[in-house]
Design a protein around this motif. Structure first.
Motif, PDB file in Angstrom:
ATOM      1  N   ARG A 140       0.871  -1.160   0.065  1.00  4.71           N
ATOM      2  CA  ARG A 140      -0.052   0.058   0.382  1.00  4.71           C
ATOM      3  C   ARG A 140       0.516   1.467   0.266  1.00  4.71           C
ATOM      4  O   ARG A 140       0.235   2.383  -0.150  1.00  4.71           O
ATOM      5  N   GLU A 141       2.353   1.095  -0.232  1.00  3.95           N
ATOM      6  CA  GLU A 141       3.039   2.185   0.158  1.00  3.95           C
ATOM      7  C   GLU A 141       2.924   2.802  -1.120  1.00  3.95           C
ATOM      8  O   GLU A 141       3.758   3.720  -1.372  1.00  3.95           O
ATOM      9  N   PHE A 142       3.429   2.364  -2.609  1.00  6.35           N
ATOM     10  CA  PHE A 142       3.283   1.727  -3.607  1.00  6.35           C
ATOM     11  C   PHE A 142       1.714   2.263  -4.491  1.00  6.35           C
ATOM     12  O   PHE A 142       1.993   2.936  -5.792  1.00  6.35           O
ATOM     13  N   ALA A 143       0.699   1.970  -3.901  1.00  4.43           N
ATOM     14  CA  ALA A 143      -0.618   1.630  -4.288  1.00  4.43           C
ATOM     15  C   ALA A 143      -1.842   1.560  -3.244  1.00  4.43           C
ATOM     16  O   ALA A 143      -1.443   1.192  -2.965  1.00  4.43           O
ATOM     17  N   PRO A 144      -2.735   2.911  -3.651  1.00  3.51           N
ATOM     18  CA  PRO A 144      -3.969   2.917  -2.544  1.00  3.51           C
ATOM     19  C   PRO A 144      -4.627   1.689  -3.281  1.00  3.51           C
ATOM     20  O   PRO A 144      -5.978   1.428  -3.248  1.00  3.51           O
ATOM     21  N   PHE A 145      -4.502  -0.134  -2.643  1.00  5.53           N
ATOM     22  CA  PHE A 145      -4.324  -1.074  -2.865  1.00  5.53           C
ATOM     23  C   PHE A 145      -6.046  -0.821  -1.410  1.00  5.53           C
ATOM     24  O   PHE A 145      -5.666  -0.401  -0.899  1.00  5.53           O
ATOM     25  N   PRO A 146      -6.897  -1.668  -1.771  1.00  2.91           N
ATOM     26  CA  PRO A 146      -8.175  -1.083  -0.861  1.00  2.91           C
ATOM     27  C   PRO A 146      -8.114  -2.971   0.259  1.00  2.91           C
ATOM     28  O   PRO A 146      -7.276  -3.264  -0.281  1.00  2.91           O
ATOM     29  N   ALA A 147      -7.632  -2.604   1.136  1.00  3.44           N
ATOM     30  CA  ALA A 147      -7.574  -3.122   2.312  1.00  3.44           C
ATOM     31  C   ALA A 147      -9.082  -4.380   2.778  1.00  3.44           C
ATOM     32  O   ALA A 147      -8.437  -4.959   3.815  1.00  3.44           O
ATOM     33  N   ASP A 148      -9.913  -4.065   2.833  1.00  2.36           N
ATOM     34  CA  ASP A 148     -10.959  -4.440   3.613  1.00  2.36           C
ATOM     35  C   ASP A 148     -11.180  -5.556   2.363  1.00  2.36           C
ATOM     36  O   ASP A 148     -11.661  -7.087   3.206  1.00  2.36           O
ATOM     37  N   ASP A 149     -10.135  -6.391   1.363  1.00  3.74           N
ATOM     38  CA  ASP A 149     -11.046  -8.239   1.279  1.00  3.74           C
ATOM     39  C   ASP A 149      -9.014  -8.726   0.625  1.00  3.74           C
ATOM     40  O   ASP A 149      -9.380  -8.899  -0.326  1.00  3.74           O
ATOM     41  N   PRO A 150      -9.003  -8.826   1.404  1.00  2.00           N
ATOM     42  CA  PRO A 150      -7.159  -9.418   1.654  1.00  2.00           C
ATOM     43  C   PRO A 150      -7.283 -10.879  -0.053  1.00  2.00           C
ATOM     44  O   PRO A 150      -6.166 -10.841  -0.467  1.00  2.00           O
ATOM     45  N   VAL A 151      -8.422 -11.657   0.293  1.00  2.00           N
ATOM     46  CA  VAL A 151      -8.361 -12.860  -0.408  1.00  2.00           C
ATOM     47  C   VAL A 151      -8.628 -12.708  -1.680  1.00  2.00           C
ATOM     48  O   VAL A 151      -8.312 -12.612  -3.176  1.00  2.00           O
ATOM     49  N   ALA A 152      -9.761 -11.170  -2.185  1.00  2.00           N
ATOM     50  CA  ALA A 152      -9.482 -10.521  -4.022  1.00  2.00           C
ATOM     51  C   ALA A 152      -8.816 -10.150  -4.080  1.00  2.00           C
ATOM     52  O   ALA A 152      -8.299 -10.097  -5.155  1.00  2.00           O
ATOM     53  N   LEU A 153      -8.167  -9.058  -3.111  1.00  3.23           N
ATOM     54  CA  LEU A 153      -5.895  -9.067  -3.537  1.00  3.23           C
ATOM     55  C   LEU A 153      -5.510  -9.861  -4.399  1.00  3.23           C
ATOM     56  O   LEU A 153      -4.424 -10.067  -5.270  1.00  3.23           O
ATOM     57  N   GLY A 154      -5.613 -11.248  -2.874  1.00  2.00           N
ATOM     58  CA  GLY A 154      -4.666 -12.756  -3.794  1.00  2.00           C
ATOM     59  C   GLY A 154      -5.191 -13.454  -4.762  1.00  2.00           C
ATOM     60  O   GLY A 154      -4.665 -13.447  -5.608  1.00  2.00           O
ATOM     61  N   ASP A 155      -6.438 -13.427  -5.596  1.00  2.00           N
ATOM     62  CA  ASP A 155      -6.703 -13.974  -6.373  1.00  2.00           C
ATOM     63  C   ASP A 155      -5.869 -12.945  -7.450  1.00  2.00           C
ATOM     64  O   ASP A 155      -5.798 -13.605  -8.444  1.00  2.00           O
ATOM     65  N   ALA A 156      -6.551 -11.478  -7.418  1.00  2.00           N
ATOM     66  CA  ALA A 156      -5.846 -10.955  -8.158  1.00  2.00           C
ATOM     67  C   ALA A 156      -4.621 -11.288  -8.865  1.00  2.00           C
ATOM     68  O   ALA A 156      -3.953 -11.078  -9.794  1.00  2.00           O
ATOM     69  N   MET A 157      -3.841 -11.466  -7.528  1.00  2.00           N
ATOM     70  CA  MET A 157      -1.893 -11.413  -8.521  1.00  2.00           C
ATOM     71  C   MET A 157      -1.632 -13.154  -8.239  1.00  2.00           C
ATOM     72  O   MET A 157      -1.270 -13.128  -9.191  1.00  2.00           O
ATOM     73  N   SER A 158      -2.750 -14.184  -8.256  1.00  2.00           N
ATOM     74  CA  SER A 158      -2.638 -15.594  -8.486  1.00  2.00           C
ATOM     75  C   SER A 158      -3.001 -14.891 -10.751  1.00  2.00           C
ATOM     76  O   SER A 158      -2.131 -15.966 -11.321  1.00  2.00           O
ATOM     77  N   ASP A 159      -3.994 -14.872 -10.812  1.00  2.00           N
ATOM     78  CA  ASP A 159      -4.201 -14.411 -11.500  1.00  2.00           C
ATOM     79  C   ASP A 159      -3.339 -14.139 -12.144  1.00  2.00           C
ATOM     80  O   ASP A 159      -3.368 -13.710 -13.890  1.00  2.00           O
ATOM     81  N   LEU A 160      -2.799 -12.763 -12.064  1.00  2.00           N
ATOM     82  CA  LEU A 160      -1.581 -12.740 -12.941  1.00  2.00           C
ATOM     83  C   LEU A 160      -0.446 -13.348 -12.749  1.00  2.00           C
ATOM     84  O   LEU A 160       0.947 -12.866 -13.214  1.00  2.00           O
ATOM     85  N   GLY A 161       0.152 -14.525 -12.707  1.00  2.00           N
ATOM     86  CA  GLY A 161       1.091 -15.506 -12.254  1.00  2.00           C
ATOM     87  C   GLY A 161       1.972 -14.882 -10.818  1.00  2.00           C
ATOM     88  O   GLY A 161       3.087 -15.958 -11.100  1.00  2.00           O
ATOM     89  N   MET A 162       1.563 -14.288 -10.636  1.00  2.00           N
ATOM     90  CA  MET A 162       1.848 -14.207  -8.929  1.00  2.00           C
ATOM     91  C   MET A 162       1.140 -16.066  -7.986  1.00  2.00           C
ATOM     92  O   MET A 162       0.358 -14.844  -7.407  1.00  2.00           O
ATOM     93  N   ALA A 163       1.320 -16.689  -8.376  1.00  2.00           N
ATOM     94  CA  ALA A 163       0.378 -17.981  -6.822  1.00  2.00           C
ATOM     95  C   ALA A 163       0.468 -17.369  -5.898  1.00  2.00           C
ATOM     96  O   ALA A 163       1.377 -17.635  -5.423  1.00  2.00           O
TER      97      ALA A 163
END
Lengths: 797, 349
Positions: free
Chosen positions: A9-32
């Motif tokens: 979050r120091e680099f972009a205003p990522f939402p903090a309320d849904d860590p799982v959804a954020l994780g899914d986005a990372m997986s979908d980008l190939g950062m499993a």
């Protein structure tokens, strides 16, 4: 690679309320995402407690009794399995009713007869790193006695400044050097989520001076080092890092050491730029020379190991006296290590040739967080920012960055723009992007997209942090990632060919089904043997071996399926299963034929019949050759195969060509292997068998006329195979013979020694009439005459 | 005279049923039959005395005699049927077997779990129009690595713990670490269009434990044709997934990295135990990682002499040992390779 949500979050205003959804986005980008850990969760019931007294547990050695004050001034007895705390220490206490992060609820219970009213916690139990060697000491007794440290009863989250956070463990692919840093992960994720991304500018106060006057860098071998950026930091005071740095490093799996080492690691984790700090006082003249190592050159590395380097394999950083003070990209040297006495530091942020570091770290057996990043390729353009970031992190301890820097370039990879065609993108991905969508996908991840030769073509400048991306296909992969693999349609190509098995594959299935029908189980022993296994099985010892086997017992490639199957028989016998029937179809490996590179690899079928004798194996062969329709099958006992019973084995032939062996395993071999039962044996070279013309099963009309049986018994010399007698009978009986069976074999008086009686039944039948007595008599006479004339055989009266 | 004959006939008619019924065995019945109907039997004897009768009486006596003879014959036949039935029933009763006390057992053998799994997979792909190719297990560095865009000292070589064979120059001959070298052989030996699967045994320098063996099995797929796209890859894997695992199981692709494909992907399927709801086996994710896949890398196509502009293709591969284990709930891969019949016979089909 681990990342903290707060750090991202120091680099972009990522939402903090849904860590799982954020994780899914990372997986979908190939950062499993391999795991998501919620830090600070479940720490609610944990408070700071003061150790009042340590007492031996009367009934146990491995636990002690600890009296603590949890804030109310009362002594509370705790049973504890750790012994690293002292009276007066401030420690974390999980109070009764606390549910720990792992789900365990703390309750009042007796341990070996003593009450425990809570649990003292290790760092790992608090979710602070992996340390489980002892209780986490919040404040040591000495400091606590001087009044520092939190008051007993303070919630641990408050005492340690733990704010709830989320730790992601990511699997980063080798083609994503950019994702080996928190900032890189943030950049990719921000692009996917459409959030603005920026690396904050370090706020550094420079002290006047001229670094270039105090240090110098010379790159002697530009193929080793692409860029060497050096700066000077004065006023260094080695001390523990601020807690927030130590906690972040611990969370990401690095042990905090001191502020200088920690700042160095922090910058590596955050920006992906490994770096090195030299005690400037230990560097004569502040001079560094970058060159390939000389053969046999020695250096003692930071881990106090003296290492011998290889010319052309390892790169070194040498001092003014040309003495190596570090191994390029792998590990620094001990002689210039930062110590308590250090005040000035030379900071190195370099770009090393990835292959050089890969080779060096492999042959030295030294893999580090730094070498892992250099191997994949770091960003040569971030060295300057990384140096300032490190200075910023060290500033609270009084360290100051000196004005000026030394930057020397060696060979850096070229960065030719990549031509990307919209049509090629769509063809390869099976999608239908409009040209204007391509810059929209590539821009946010730092790719510069310029118009190309036409309005559907682009000239793409790849950012320096993506050295993996050099071709159009590389760029298309990036487009696919950010478009989203899940949005690519699913289509089935229409194959113009029909699917099928090859004849060999069909025959192999037939062979397996025949054996299964005969009650034989398929086994798959490992194809590795120990030296001596072949000889123990009575087979020639010559074989291909492995260069780097895991164990000597697995160092020889099998030349026969026999050792493995016999081992399985022994295994079954030793587990009280006798009489097993096993088969295997697998590869065996002979030494290469002259001029060949690869071993003489053949596919064999082998059958072991424990508790059965040779004839049982012959029966299996008969069913197999009949099913496969192999013409001219035979058994040649004149040359018994190695390791088999010399009197009960022979070579299998098809039209006189050897295709295998049959019989019984040599009882001596079985003794050596501890196998109690006899073992019937069949082995076929599948390739050789199936190379013979086979599989024809022509129709033979079935006569409507009655058949007649003719029984003939011959006394035959032992050395003459029954198959020869049968062949003679077949030849003489001619077309009227529809079936020939050997129905009795007899040895003993009145048949003389050295001979045996073979009794055959000939079923005679004509296609177009009922046989006459004369015809039958004629066959009888012809058969007897032929057999007696051609073989040492006589008709028995 | 007539009266004598008549009386005798009547007596015979009256006595015969009792005599026939009294015969307790087939032999006794044969004796009774002889006494009554035989050549020296009573009725035959009477017949001889009939010559002395006048024609009228002779006809009447003859008729009476024939009637008696017929009824006696019928009675004997009936008795014979009864006795034969009784005798057969006795035999059958004596032959009674307890069919559950069998001492000898006949057993079919069994195909190895790996073979069963491989055959099932291959059958699905054959149904989808694929041919089946094979290759050697000992390979050269060229087929296993170089041709697959993994040059010497490439960091990606670390992805495979390779077992090298002591032949030729060091590290030039090896036990294939994947079935991918067969791709190279298929493309070198043939011409596109190629639709092939390549099942086989592969090797890694891996210590055996519950989920790893130094020897295991993979199946690999390769399609090379004009206009083949990533969408074709996604669709082929989806079609395979529902054909093999059932219509409720779907696939997904996630970005990944392999040197021989680009774009590359991980191939996941809905967890076959919870059908995607999340369970222990899938770590609550609802997905199982099955294997890797991607578009054939242009360098690979070039290495086999194909024009990467004209031809495109995709490849995929996954391990099949784990599929075999999962199907039957076996939790230790080593069990499959001991040759223990107590294990093998549990999976007859």
């Amino acid at each position: 690679m681990k990342v903290l949500l707060s750090w991202l979050r120091e680099f972009a205003p990522f939402p903090a309320d849904d860590p799982v959804a954020l994780g899914d986005a990372m997986s979908d980008l190939g950062m499993a995402v391999e795991s998501i850990e919620r830090i600070g969760e479940g720490l609610g019931g944990i408070v700071v407690a003061r150790v009042l007294a340590l007492r031996a547990h009367p009934g146990a050695d491995k636990i002690q009794l600890v009296d603590v004050d949890a804030g109310d001034g009362e002594a509370l007895q705790i049973c504890c399995g750790a012994f690293n705390m002292a009276e007066g220490d401030l420690v974390p206490l999980a109070t009764l009713g606390t549910v720990m992060p792992d789900g365990m609820e703390i309750s009042r219970r007796k341990l070996r007869g003593e009450w425990s009213n809570g649990m003292l916690c290790s760092g790992r139990e608090l979710g602070l790193g992996d340390d489980h060697s002892g209780i986490f000491i919040v404040t040591p007794a000495a400091q606590a006695a001087q009044g520092s440290g939190p008051a007993p009863g303070t919630p641990i989250t408050e005492a340690l400044g733990i704010t709830p956070d989320v730790l992601y463990d990511l699997e980063i692919n080798p083609n994503r050097p950019d994702a080996m840093s928190v900032a890189g992960v943030a950049r990719d994720l921000a692009a996917r989520l459409g959030l603005p991304f920026a690396i904050p500018e370090p706020q550094v106060e420079l002290v006047p001076g001229d670094a270039a006057a105090r240090i110098s860098v010379e790159i002697l071998d530009p193929d080793l080092c692409g860029r060497f950026h050096a700066r000077v930091i004065d006023g260094v005071k080695v001390e523990p890092s601020p807690p927030w740095i130590a906690e972040r490093l611990s969370a990401l799996g690095m042990r905090p050491i001191n502020n200088v080492v920690d700042a160095s690691n922090y910058v590596m984790l955050e920006l992906g730029q490994p770096n090195h700090t030299y005690d400037l006082a230990e560097l004569p003249g502040g001079a560094l020379r970058v060159r390939w190592a000389r053969d046999g050159e020695r250096i003692t590395t930071l881990d106090e190991v003296e290492r011998t380097l290889m010319g052309g394999r390892d790169g070194v950083i040498a001092d003014a006296d040309d003495v190596a003070v570090g191994i390029a990209g792998v590990m620094g040297g001990a002689s210039t290590e930062i110590s308590e006495a250090t005040t000035s530091v030379l900071l190195e942020c370099a770009w090393w040739q990835p292959m050089a570091v890969a080779v060096s770290s492999k042959h030295l057996g030294l893999r580090s967080e730094a070498s892992a990043r250099f191997e994949r390729g770091t960003d040569p353009d971030i060295v300057e920012l990384a140096a300032r970031r490190l200075a910023e992190l060290l500033a609270p301890s009084g360290a100051r960055l000196v004005e000026g820097a030394v930057t020397v370039d060696g060979d850096l990879p070229g960065r030719a723009p990549v031509t990307v065609r919209t049509d090629r993108v769509n063809l390869l991905l099976g999608i239908d992007l409009a040209p204007e969508e391509i810059p929209q996908l590539l821009g946010p991840i730092g790719f510069g997209v310029q118009p190309g030769d036409d309005d559907r073509t682009f000239s793409v400048v790849v950012p320096t942090f993506r050295p993996d991306t050099t071709t159009e296909t590389d760029v298309i992969e990036e487009i696919a990632r950010h478009h989203g693999y899940s949005r690519i349609p699913k289509r089935v190509p229409t194959s113009v060919q029909t699917g099928s098995l090859t004849p060999r594959q069909r025959d192999r299935r037939t062979i397996r089904q025949v054996l299964v029908g005969l009650g034989v189980h398929e086994a798959m022993p490992l194809p590795f043997l120990a030296p001596g296994d072949l000889a123990r099985t009575g087979l020639p010892a010559e074989a291909v071996t492995l260069t780097n086997p895991l164990a000597a017992e697995e160092s020889v490639l099998r030349t026969s399926l026999r050792p493995g199957l016999l081992r399985a028989v022994a295994y079954n016998e030793s587990h009280r299963t006798d009489g097993v029937s096993l088969f295997e179809i697998g590869k065996v490996f002979g030494v290469p034929k002259p001029g060949a590179t690869l071993p003489d690899e053949r596919e064999h079928l082998a059958v072991v019949l424990a508790g059965r004798e040779a004839p049982a194996a012959v029966q299996v062969w008969e069913v197999l050759h009949r099913t496969l329709g192999l013409p001219g099958p035979g058994i040649d006992q004149s040359r018994p195969p190695a390791g088999l019973h010399p009197g009960r084995s022979g070579l299998l032939t098809v039209d006189s060509e050897v295709v295998g062996e049959v019989g019984e395993v040599d009882p001596g071999v079985l003794d050596d292997l501890g196998i109690r039962e006899r073992v019937g044996w069949l082995q076929l070279d599948v390739g050789a068998v199936l190379a013979r013309p086979h599989g024809e099963h022509p129709y033979r009309p079935i006569s409507r006329y009655p058949s007649s049986d003719l029984d003939l018994a011959f006394e035959v010399t032992e050395t003459v195979p029954a198959s020869h007698v049968a062949a003679a009978i077949r030849g003489a009986a001619g077309a009227l013979l529809v079936e020939l069976s050997l129905f009795d074999v007899f040895r003993g008086a009145p048949v003389p020694e050295g001979r045996r009686s073979l009794a055959y039944r000939l079923r005679l039948q004509a296609a177009d009439h009922t046989l006459t007595d004369d015809e039958i008599t004629a066959v009888r006479e012809a058969v007897v005459a032929t057999v007696e004339a051609n073989l040492p055989a006589t008709l028995r009266a | 005279m007539t009266d004598d004959i008549t009386r005798t006939v009547q007596r015979i008619a009256a006595e015969a049923p009792g005599r026939v019924a009294a015969a307790a065995t087939l032999e006794e019945l044969r004796a009774v039959e002889g006494e009554l109907l035989g050549k020296k039997g009573e009725l035959t004897a009477l017949k001889k005395g009939m010559g002395a009768l006048d024609p009228e009486a002779r006809r009447a006596a003859g008729q009476a005699m024939n009637e008696v003879r017929a009824s006696v014959e019928a009675a004997i036949a009936a008795r014979r049927t009864d006795l034969e039935g009784a005798a057969r029933a006795l035999t059958l009763a004596a032959e009674r077997l307890d069919l559950t006390e069998a001492v000898e057992h006949r057993q079919r053998g069994s195909l190895h779990l790996v073979t069963q799994t491989m055959d099932r997979l291959v059958d699905v792909f054959v149904g989808m129009g694929f041919t089946v190719a094979e290759g050697p297990e000992v390979e050269t560095d060229w087929y296993n690595f170089e041709a697959l865009n993994i040059p010497a000292a490439h960091p990606a070589r670390g992805m495979w713990d390779t077992l090298y064979v002591d032949l030729g120059d060091p590290e030039t001959v090896l036990l294939r670490t994947h079935t991918s070298p067969v791709q190279i052989r298929v493309m070198t030996d043939g011409e596109p269009p190629i639709y092939a699967v390549m099942p086989g045994r592969v090797y890694r320098r891996d210590t055996a434990d519950a989920s790893h063996m130094p020897v295991f099995h993979q199946i690999e797929g390769l399609v090379v044709d004009r206009g083949i796209s990533f969408a074709d890859l996604a669709g082929t894997l989806e079609a395979f997934t529902s054909a093999y695992f059932g219509g409720s199981i779907h696939s997904r692709l996630r970005p990944s990295y392999f040197p021989f494909t680009e774009p590359s992907a991980e191939y996941d399927i809905n967890c076959i135990f919870c059908e995607g709801r999340g369970c222990r086996t899938c770590g609550q994710t609802g997905w199982l990682e099955l294997g890797g896949c991607g578009m054939v890398h242009p360098n690979v196509l070039r290495n086999v002499g194909l024009d990467a502009e004209e031809w495109t293709g995709f490849a995929f591969g996954f391990g099949l040992d784990r599929l075999a284990l999962m199907r039957h709930g076996v939790d230790d891969i080593r069990e499959m390779f001991t040759g223990d019949v107590r294990f093998l016979e549990q999976f007859p089909a």
